[in-house]
Design a protein around this motif. Sequence first.
Motif, PDB file in Angstrom:
ATOM      1  N   LYS A  37       0.857  -1.190   0.000  1.00  0.00           N
ATOM      2  CA  LYS A  37       0.000   0.000   0.000  1.00  0.00           C
ATOM      3  C   LYS A  37       0.890   1.236   0.000  1.00  0.00           C
ATOM      4  O   LYS A  37       1.929   1.267   0.662  1.00  0.00           O
ATOM      5  CB  LYS A  37      -0.878   0.051   1.263  1.00  0.00           C
ATOM      6  N   LYS A  51      -8.995   5.375  -5.090  1.00  0.00           N
ATOM      7  CA  LYS A  51      -9.764   4.911  -3.943  1.00  0.00           C
ATOM      8  C   LYS A  51      -8.821   4.733  -2.746  1.00  0.00           C
ATOM      9  O   LYS A  51      -7.966   3.862  -2.741  1.00  0.00           O
ATOM     10  CB  LYS A  51     -10.426   3.576  -4.295  1.00  0.00           C
ATOM     11  N   ARG A  74      -3.590   7.250   5.641  1.00  0.00           N
ATOM     12  CA  ARG A  74      -4.325   7.058   4.394  1.00  0.00           C
ATOM     13  C   ARG A  74      -3.636   5.957   3.589  1.00  0.00           C
ATOM     14  O   ARG A  74      -2.433   6.031   3.349  1.00  0.00           O
ATOM     15  CB  ARG A  74      -4.347   8.358   3.598  1.00  0.00           C
ATOM     16  N   LYS A  84      -8.297   4.316   1.509  1.00  0.00           N
ATOM     17  CA  LYS A  84      -8.920   3.944   2.774  1.00  0.00           C
ATOM     18  C   LYS A  84      -8.218   4.769   3.845  1.00  0.00           C
ATOM     19  O   LYS A  84      -6.998   4.895   3.831  1.00  0.00           O
ATOM     20  CB  LYS A  84      -8.712   2.455   3.039  1.00  0.00           C
ATOM     21  N   GLU A  85      -8.993   5.345   4.736  1.00  0.00           N
ATOM     22  CA  GLU A  85      -8.390   6.192   5.762  1.00  0.00           C
ATOM     23  C   GLU A  85      -8.651   5.618   7.148  1.00  0.00           C
ATOM     24  O   GLU A  85      -9.779   5.326   7.506  1.00  0.00           O
ATOM     25  CB  GLU A  85      -8.941   7.611   5.666  1.00  0.00           C
ATOM     26  N   ASN A 114      -3.543   3.676   0.073  1.00  0.00           N
ATOM     27  CA  ASN A 114      -3.935   3.575  -1.330  1.00  0.00           C
ATOM     28  C   ASN A 114      -3.393   2.283  -1.894  1.00  0.00           C
ATOM     29  O   ASN A 114      -2.280   1.874  -1.553  1.00  0.00           O
ATOM     30  CB  ASN A 114      -3.323   4.730  -2.136  1.00  0.00           C
ATOM     31  N   ASN A 115      -4.164   1.644  -2.776  1.00  0.00           N
ATOM     32  CA  ASN A 115      -3.632   0.493  -3.497  1.00  0.00           C
ATOM     33  C   ASN A 115      -2.487   0.986  -4.351  1.00  0.00           C
ATOM     34  O   ASN A 115      -2.530   2.088  -4.897  1.00  0.00           O
ATOM     35  CB  ASN A 115      -4.707  -0.154  -4.369  1.00  0.00           C
TER      36      ASN A 115
END
Length: 138
Positions: free
Chosen positions: A27, A54, A37, A56-57, A39-40
């Motif tokens: 990530k 997209k 935070r 995720k947090e 991220n892919n």
Amino acid sequence: MSFPIKVMRDGLLEKRSSGLFQLWKKKRCMLTEEGLRLNNCKGGDAPGSAWSSKAKELRFERMATVDCVEYKRGLVYFTVVMATGKEIDFRCPQDGTAWNAEIALALVRYKNLQAVQTGRNRHLSTTHLGSAGEDEEL
């Protein structure tokens, strides 16, 4: 009106998936004053790797602690425990300042700021209300 986010650290971390095989997935991560935070990572380890849109947090307000630090074969393994009890496992290279230490310090800083703000708010509300009831004998 959006305020600029102060990034304290960014780079690669590996997160263990919650699926059946619990695979480690790279990530792209940004540690900010508000949380982490994720991220892919598209394009592997390259410094110019694209961030997926997209994210995720993991916000500090929902985070309880950073635990379970273990050092194995040049990697640091650690767990972020959320207020709900959910545990999220990460690993990163052991060189330099480990992510777990930086996340833990940022979490403590956030919680301390929240406590100071709460104290100030209480002080202000009692000041505005006056000293009603404070001088009464029990």
